[in-house]
Scaffold this active site. Structure first.
Site, PDB file in Angstrom:
ATOM      1  N   ASP A  49      17.830 118.255  91.573  1.00 35.76           N
ATOM      2  CA  ASP A  49      17.390 119.388  92.376  1.00 35.76           C
ATOM      3  C   ASP A  49      17.907 119.174  93.808  1.00 35.76           C
ATOM      4  OD1 ASP A  49      15.708 121.630  93.201  1.00 35.76           O
ATOM      5  OD2 ASP A  49      14.349 120.133  94.033  1.00 35.76           O
ATOM      6  N   ASP A  51      16.424 121.235  97.133  1.00 31.90           N
ATOM      7  CA  ASP A  51      15.349 121.345  98.125  1.00 31.90           C
ATOM      8  C   ASP A  51      14.255 120.320  97.852  1.00 31.90           C
ATOM      9  OD1 ASP A  51      16.381 123.465  99.655  1.00 31.90           O
ATOM     10  OD2 ASP A  51      15.668 124.942  98.206  1.00 31.90           O
TER      11      ASP A  51
END
Length: 298
Positions: A49, A51
């Site tokens: 991922d 963020d």
């Protein structure tokens, strides 16, 4: 005569024995790490991922690091109605996203709502991508401590990286470029803007939200060609939904899942430990991923 690799023992790895590092099944993880080491760099890929995973969850003074959408919203040329409506949507839906008491099915419905409404307000204005690069310079230091070292090791080992983000892909790519960690072996799958008659016209499809990331990765044939024989995976995320990012790979794959936990720690810890092999509590560094890479490259 080639020497057999040394057997990895968790108790001998200081970076996995910190108070902030939680492991539910040490025996399972030990087997997984020995498989990673045995396969070496040629069998490894990274799925992460962006963020609050590649970027920090908080700064040194405790404030939250900007998300990829917030970085985009910092561009001065955006119409005021977009920035104000975007902030309203974040304030409404983000607490739902991180609330441990809300069932997953209900969260998914809210995330679809959030991204659909965001798509609706991303219509009818001009935007120069060069402005985003200028803004991203201010946020390159939001990457986790030692991120430059992490990506440098991966580059030297020729290990491909899939950055799988429910955020805004333009911001993700721009921040990685400004931080000098973006290269040909880093692939970003995310939400990218499309244009019509020179104006922004929402997202390209499919729209990716926090809980559907696993549904689109395999259609990226150019990335798949890099990893078709790499069945050792280090997966990193900060959301329970991130744990499914590698769904679709062969069931024989060896996947070590790292979860970065920051919000609602007491309420979420058990769920995270059930979901991730390694749970890191308020760890804003790449120390553990680098520790794993150092085992594999030696």
């Amino acid at each position: 005569m080639k020497m057999s690799p040394k057997t990895i023992r968790l108790k001998e790895l200081p970076f996995l024995n910190e108070q902030t590092c939680k492991i539910k099944n040490p025996e399972k993880l030990e087997i997984q790490l020995n498989e990673l080491v045995s396969g070496g760099p040629a069998k490894l890929q990274i799925v992460s991922d962006f963020d609050h995973t590649i970027t920090k969850q908080r700064t040194s003074n405790g404030t939250a690091c900007a998300t990829s959408f917030e970085i985009f919203s910092s561009c001065k040329s955006l119409p005021s109605n977009y920035t104000s409506e975007s902030k309203k949507l974040f304030n409404k839906y983000h607490p739902i996203e991180i609330d441990p008491s809300i069932p997953l099915k209900e969260k998914v419905n809210h995330m679809i709502e959030w991204w659909s409404k965001t798509n609706d307000i991303l219509v009818g204005f001009a935007f120069d991508g060069k402005e985003l690069d200028d803004v991203a310079i201010k946020y390159k230091d939001c990457l986790r401590d030692r991120s430059d070292e992490f990506f440098e090791i991966l580059d030297k080992l020729d290990v491909p990286v899939l950055v799988f983000s429910a955020g805004l892909g333009h911001s993700v790519e721009s921040v990685l470029k400004q931080a000098n960690v973006y290269n040909d072996r880093v692939k970003v799958i995310s939400n990218f803007l499309q244009t019509k008659d020179g104006l922004v016209n929402g997202f390209k499809h499919p729209i990716i939200h926090t809980f559907n990331k696993n549904e689109t990765v395999l259609v990226e044939s150019d990335y798949s060609s890099l990893v078709h024989d790499r069945d050792n995976i280090i997966l990193m995320g900060d959301s329970l939904g991130d744990a499914d990012m590698a769904n679709g790979v062969p069931s024989s794959s060896n996947i070590v899942k790292i979860g970065f936990l920051f919000h609602h720690v007491n309420e979420n810890l058990e769920k995270y430990m059930d979901t991730f092999d390694i749970v890191l509590i308020d760890d804003q560094t790449m120390n553990v991923p680098i520790g794993l890479l150092n085992l594999i490259k030696n």
